[in-house]
Design an enzyme around this catalytic site. Sequence first.
Site, short mmCIF file in Angstrom:
data_model
loop_
_atom_site.label_atom_id
_atom_site.label_comp_id
_atom_site.label_asym_id
_atom_site.label_seq_id
_atom_site.Cartn_x
_atom_site.Cartn_y
_atom_site.Cartn_z
N ASN A 75 -34.57 18.66 14.54
CA ASN A 75 -34.04 19.10 13.25
C ASN A 75 -34.70 20.38 12.75
O ASN A 75 -34.19 21.04 11.83
CB ASN A 75 -34.20 18.01 12.19
CG ASN A 75 -33.23 16.87 12.37
OD1 ASN A 75 -33.49 15.74 11.95
ND2 ASN A 75 -32.09 17.13 13.00
N ASP A 123 -26.86 9.04 9.85
CA ASP A 123 -26.08 10.21 10.24
C ASP A 123 -24.84 10.36 9.36
O ASP A 123 -24.24 9.37 8.94
CB ASP A 123 -25.64 10.06 11.71
CG ASP A 123 -25.32 11.39 12.35
OD1 ASP A 123 -25.61 12.44 11.74
OD2 ASP A 123 -24.75 11.39 13.45
#
Length: 228
Positions: free
Chosen positions: A50, A2
């Site tokens: 996503n 991340d």
Amino acid sequence: MDGNGRWAQRRSLPRTAGHRAAEAAVIDVIEAARTAGVEWLSLYAFSTENWNRPGTEVEFLMRLVRRVVRKHAPLLLARGIRCRFLGVSDPRIPRALAQDFEDVAVLTAENRGMTLTVAFDHGGRRDIVEAARSLILSGTPADEVTERLFADHLPFPDTPDVDLVVRTSGEQRISNFMLWQVAYAEWVFPEVLWPDFRAPDFLACLHAYRHRDRRFGGVAARTNGDPS
């Protein structure tokens, strides 16, 4: 993995620059894990959620991942790393990329040095739903369903439960990652953004893990890595 977007934002760069910079971190961590004796490493590359990102970013990620996979397949083979891809069921995945995934999995299938699982188009809830469907279709009576049997219907049932989850950039969320397998995982949340994450950062996470007391709901504490 991340922090790519924030890494780029802090440098006044487009988000795609952060994704591109993340390649070096991926290779560094794979090498560090293998050298440290890690037998199973999973990288969360693209989640089912996503797909909600802007189309241009998703398209860029598909092209980038294909380039990275094709570029580093010889390295995985040479290092004795078996590579598998968890997910990869959405029809929006370009056919060429899905074929590359399959080719790398076949190429490295006999490797036994380390198993690298790349979670791409992965969602933990979806895996659990699919396992439940598989059990139902198998005709298994409800009173015969056990945790072990249920786990056998998950993708790659030979994958052991997760011992350690490292989420970079300081974010502290599960984000639908391998929900069944992380039930008793230890968690580490380093502040470093993923494109800056390197072998020393990874080894620091391993060090922290080895000094945790893992009791699995019991009482007797034992430091990780100590003889049982």
